[in-house]
Enzyme design. Sequence first.
Site, PDB file in Angstrom:
ATOM      1  N   TRP A 147       0.876  -1.179   0.000  1.00 51.27           N
ATOM      2  CA  TRP A 147       0.000   0.000   0.000  1.00 51.27           C
ATOM      3  C   TRP A 147       0.912   1.227   0.000  1.00 51.27           C
ATOM      4  O   TRP A 147       1.830   1.309   0.828  1.00 51.27           O
ATOM      5  CB  TRP A 147      -0.869  -0.056   1.250  1.00 51.27           C
ATOM      6  CG  TRP A 147      -1.863   1.054   1.424  1.00 51.27           C
ATOM      7  CD1 TRP A 147      -2.729   1.544   0.479  1.00 51.27           C
ATOM      8  CD2 TRP A 147      -2.134   1.775   2.639  1.00 51.27           C
ATOM      9  NE1 TRP A 147      -3.519   2.519   1.030  1.00 51.27           N
ATOM     10  CE2 TRP A 147      -3.176   2.691   2.354  1.00 51.27           C
ATOM     11  CE3 TRP A 147      -1.603   1.749   3.928  1.00 51.27           C
ATOM     12  CZ2 TRP A 147      -3.688   3.558   3.318  1.00 51.27           C
ATOM     13  CZ3 TRP A 147      -2.123   2.602   4.880  1.00 51.27           C
ATOM     14  CH2 TRP A 147      -3.152   3.502   4.568  1.00 51.27           C
ATOM     15  N   ASP A 172      -0.325  -5.422   9.400  1.00 52.93           N
ATOM     16  CA  ASP A 172      -1.422  -4.535   9.009  1.00 52.93           C
ATOM     17  C   ASP A 172      -2.609  -5.428   8.669  1.00 52.93           C
ATOM     18  O   ASP A 172      -2.546  -6.235   7.747  1.00 52.93           O
ATOM     19  CB  ASP A 172      -0.985  -3.696   7.788  1.00 52.93           C
ATOM     20  CG  ASP A 172      -2.058  -2.692   7.380  1.00 52.93           C
ATOM     21  OD1 ASP A 172      -3.241  -2.909   7.704  1.00 52.93           O
ATOM     22  OD2 ASP A 172      -1.709  -1.695   6.723  1.00 52.93           O
ATOM     23  N   LYS A 182     -13.384  -1.253   6.615  1.00 52.72           N
ATOM     24  CA  LYS A 182     -13.935  -2.164   5.601  1.00 52.72           C
ATOM     25  C   LYS A 182     -14.828  -3.209   6.235  1.00 52.72           C
ATOM     26  O   LYS A 182     -15.892  -3.513   5.715  1.00 52.72           O
ATOM     27  CB  LYS A 182     -12.815  -2.849   4.824  1.00 52.72           C
ATOM     28  CG  LYS A 182     -11.474  -2.128   4.826  1.00 52.72           C
ATOM     29  CD  LYS A 182     -11.294  -1.160   3.692  1.00 52.72           C
ATOM     30  CE  LYS A 182     -10.019  -0.342   3.900  1.00 52.72           C
ATOM     31  NZ  LYS A 182      -9.656   0.475   2.784  1.00 52.72           N
TER      32      LYS A 182
HETATM   33  N1  KET Z   1      -3.853  -0.553   5.630  1.00 52.25           N
HETATM   34  C1  KET Z   1      -4.114  -0.980   4.392  1.00 52.25           C
HETATM   35  C2  KET Z   1      -3.359  -2.150   3.861  1.00 52.25           C
HETATM   36  C3  KET Z   1      -5.071  -0.322   3.605  1.00 52.25           C
HETATM   37  O1  KET Z   1      -5.304  -0.802   2.401  1.00 52.25           O
HETATM   38  C4  KET Z   1      -5.771   0.784   4.119  1.00 52.25           C
HETATM   39  C5  KET Z   1      -6.718   1.525   3.266  1.00 52.25           C
HETATM   40  C6  KET Z   1      -5.485   1.178   5.425  1.00 52.25           C
HETATM   41  C7  KET Z   1      -4.517   0.499   6.147  1.00 52.25           C
HETATM   42  C8  KET Z   1      -6.146   2.360   6.078  1.00 52.25           C
HETATM   43  O2  KET Z   1      -7.386   2.054   6.598  1.00 52.25           O
HETATM   44  P1  KET Z   1      -8.104   2.980   7.704  1.00 52.25           P
HETATM   45  O3  KET Z   1      -9.388   3.414   7.112  1.00 52.25           O
HETATM   46  O4  KET Z   1      -7.208   4.122   8.051  1.00 52.25           O
HETATM   47  O5  KET Z   1      -8.304   2.089   8.884  1.00 52.25           O
HETATM   48  N2  KET Z   1      -6.709   1.393   2.001  1.00 52.25           N
HETATM   49  C9  KET Z   1      -7.636   1.914   0.999  1.00 52.25           C
HETATM   50  C10 KET Z   1      -8.030   3.335   1.170  1.00 52.25           C
HETATM   51  C11 KET Z   1      -6.885   4.292   1.304  1.00 52.25           C
HETATM   52  O6  KET Z   1      -5.947   4.269   0.500  1.00 52.25           O
HETATM   53  O7  KET Z   1      -6.942   5.095   2.259  1.00 52.25           O
HETATM   54  C12 KET Z   1      -7.056   1.665  -0.406  1.00 52.25           C
HETATM   55  O8  KET Z   1      -5.939   1.112  -0.515  1.00 52.25           O
HETATM   56  O9  KET Z   1      -7.738   1.964  -1.391  1.00 52.25           O
END
Ligand code: KET
Length: 397
Positions: free
Chosen positions: A130, A211, A246
Amino acid sequence: MFQHLEPYAGDPILSLNEAFQKDPRGDKVNLSIGIYFDNDGRIPVLQCVRDAEAKMLAEGGAKPYLPIEGAGAMRTAVQHLLFGTEHPAVKAGRITTLQTVGSSGGLKVGADFIKRWLPGSGVWISDPSWDNHRAMFEGSGVAVQTYPYYDAATGGVRFDAMREAIDKLPPRSVVLLHACCHNPTGVDLSPAQWRELVPLLRQRELLPYLDLAYQGYGDGIAEDAYAVRLLADSGLTFFVANSFSKSMSVYGERAGALSVVCSDAAEAELVLGQLKATVRRNYSSPAIHAAGIVSRVLGEAGLRTAWEADVAAMRARILAMRSSLHATLTAKKPGRDFGYFLSQRGMFSYTGLSAAQVDRLREEFGVYLIRSGRICVAGLNTGNVERTANAMAAVIA
Ligand code: KET
């Protein structure tokens, strides 16, 4: 005062999602951001979340600041969800958990903590990972490097190369690992591979940082915690940042947590203290509404059962879309192997499409994915999957 500023190029994921919203085409398809959409293309509000919110509203409680480390009920519920209620590490009090501002907040607080208390340590992330992993750790002043991970030739994992690279890391290096549903590739380690990794992490005295942003989207809520529990069983010291964005479809509530598994309760107390200090000087304390939702959904039997069924349904819908995408592409391009859409897990798959092909998909067909070729499978539905597969077949040529 600010004329010298560099213009912000925008975030590759969030900017593309915004560009999608502005696209006037009626048949556009959003496979850009990691958000679960239902079969009607909407972000669902889970009934269990609505019920939890209705209870909170009925109770009419005040909205004080939460403690720096978050709400006690949520912190306990998160530990039980990740490790299991009976896990010896939970019972021994050697895990400390903080409610954070999304898992992003947790990742960042952990990164700041590492910079302060293990100043010589660098972090190794998967190639690819990511994008924000690199940005966050570098933002904290931690050097970021990569270990081999994705195998473009097979659509699988380069496990031997990964192991060899990890076997050469200096002691106390941080190894960032996706606990399940790898973002962006959808390629996960098998349980056997995780078991092979553990002794290596221990021998090299490495600090794993898990993660877990997609719990329940892979093989199941408990199944997706396999790596977390395995590491806890093995007695390793490690971090795990987990998200409810999610799994509960509560993206904007910023519901997440950071847990650190330590060698004993006294060390866990020390770590908690310094994590609190880090939070206090960043955002002071987390969100009370998020805590109310998560602690009720996880903690109240009826809501919990409903949530588990919701997660199972979201997971099943993604698997159905993987099958449809695979079937249409295979029919269109019989000479090519699209089996990786079936073996990859979670919201994402790596299509192997080039940036130029991705641009064509967007411009000619209104199909949006990020330029690495990652698709969010959860943006597909029975109404758009065939058209998307046809568009992909057209640009594959
Ligand atoms: N870790 C990973 C691997 C991840 O894909 C995301 C979000 C997050 C953490 C952050 O999640 P939070 O909502 O802060 O608990 N990914 C998606 C959204 C983004 O980029 O913010 C994405 O990869 O599309």
